[in-house]
Design a protein around this motif. Structure first.
Motif: not given
Ligand code: AR6
Length: 177
Positions: A9-12, A23-25, A30-35, A123-131
């Motif tokens: 689900g959604d952590i927020t 977050a980022n440094s 940013g995008g993803g969970v940070d956004g 959240p699952n840190i680094s598994t989104g945009v950070y690859g």
């Molecule tokens: N609740 C829980 N998890 C989420 C949510 C949510 N609402 N939205 C996305 N995720 P990412 P990163 C998951 O890309 O890889 C940002 O721009 C998502 O499915 O958010 O650590 C920061 O500013 C994935 O499994 O973070 C940085 O620039 C996980 O959150 C950069 O992205 C992490 O994906 C960090 O990249």
């Protein structure tokens, strides 16, 4: 020993003591969970992040280098505090990624303990945009949390919040219900 939970689900929306932001440094959103966290928290969170970032301008690789974590209030979120940590960008595994990812979980738990927080959602840190490969990240996350919990007796509940099905199934395999 704290209870380790997995949810999809959604952590927020979680009314736990702390939610962790990937977050980022720069710490300014940013995008993803940070956004998602900044959208739901509103401008008060960004304002506080600006102050924290300004106070850390001289931190090498900062304001918050990979592997480090900082804590703020929640803005409009239902949790009590937000811990912002910066995961490593995946470069193939040879650049200390697993140590940095473990450090994100460890430092977040230590900050929560210091602030007398009892429940924390990651959240699952680094598994989104950070690859970062999801399976490797899940193993590192659970090991780092289990190890750190031995030094954080105040923490009673750790929730791994999986936003996508693949992560949820991976965590379920490691932490069966
Ligand atoms: N609740 C829980 N998890 C989420 C949510 C949510 N609402 N939205 C996305 N995720 P990412 P990163 C998951 O890309 O890889 C940002 O721009 C998502 O499915 O958010 O650590 C920061 O500013 C994935 O499994 O973070 C940085 O620039 C996980 O959150 C950069 O992205 C992490 O994906 C960090 O990249």
């Amino acid at each position: 020993m704290a209870k380790l939970e997995v949810i999809e689900g959604d952590i927020t929306v979680l009314a736990v003591d702390a939610i962790v932001n990937a977050a980022n440094s720069g710490l300014l959103g940013g995008g993803g969970v940070d956004g998602a966290i900044h959208r739901a928290a509103g401008p008060a969170l960004l304002e506080e992040c600006r102050r924290v970032a300004a106070a850390r301008q001289n931190v090498p690789g900062g304001p918050c280098p990979a592997g480090d974590a900082v804590i703020t209030g929640p803005g409009l979120l239902p949790c009590k505090q937000v811990i912002h940590t910066v995961g490593p960008v995946w470069h193939g595994g040879g650049r200390g990624e697993s140590g940095l990812l473990a450090s994100c979980y460890r430092k977040s738990l230590l900050l929560a303990e210091k602030a007398a927080l009892e429940s924390i959602a990651f959240p699952n840190i680094s598994t989104g945009v950070y690859g970062y490969p999801r399976d490797k990240a899940a193993g590192t996350a659970v090991t780092a949390v289990r190890e750190t919990l031995e030094q954080t007796p105040g923490i009673r509940r750790v929730i791994f919040v999986c936003f996508d099905r693949e992560n949820y199934e991976l965590y379920r395999r490691i932490l069966p219900a």
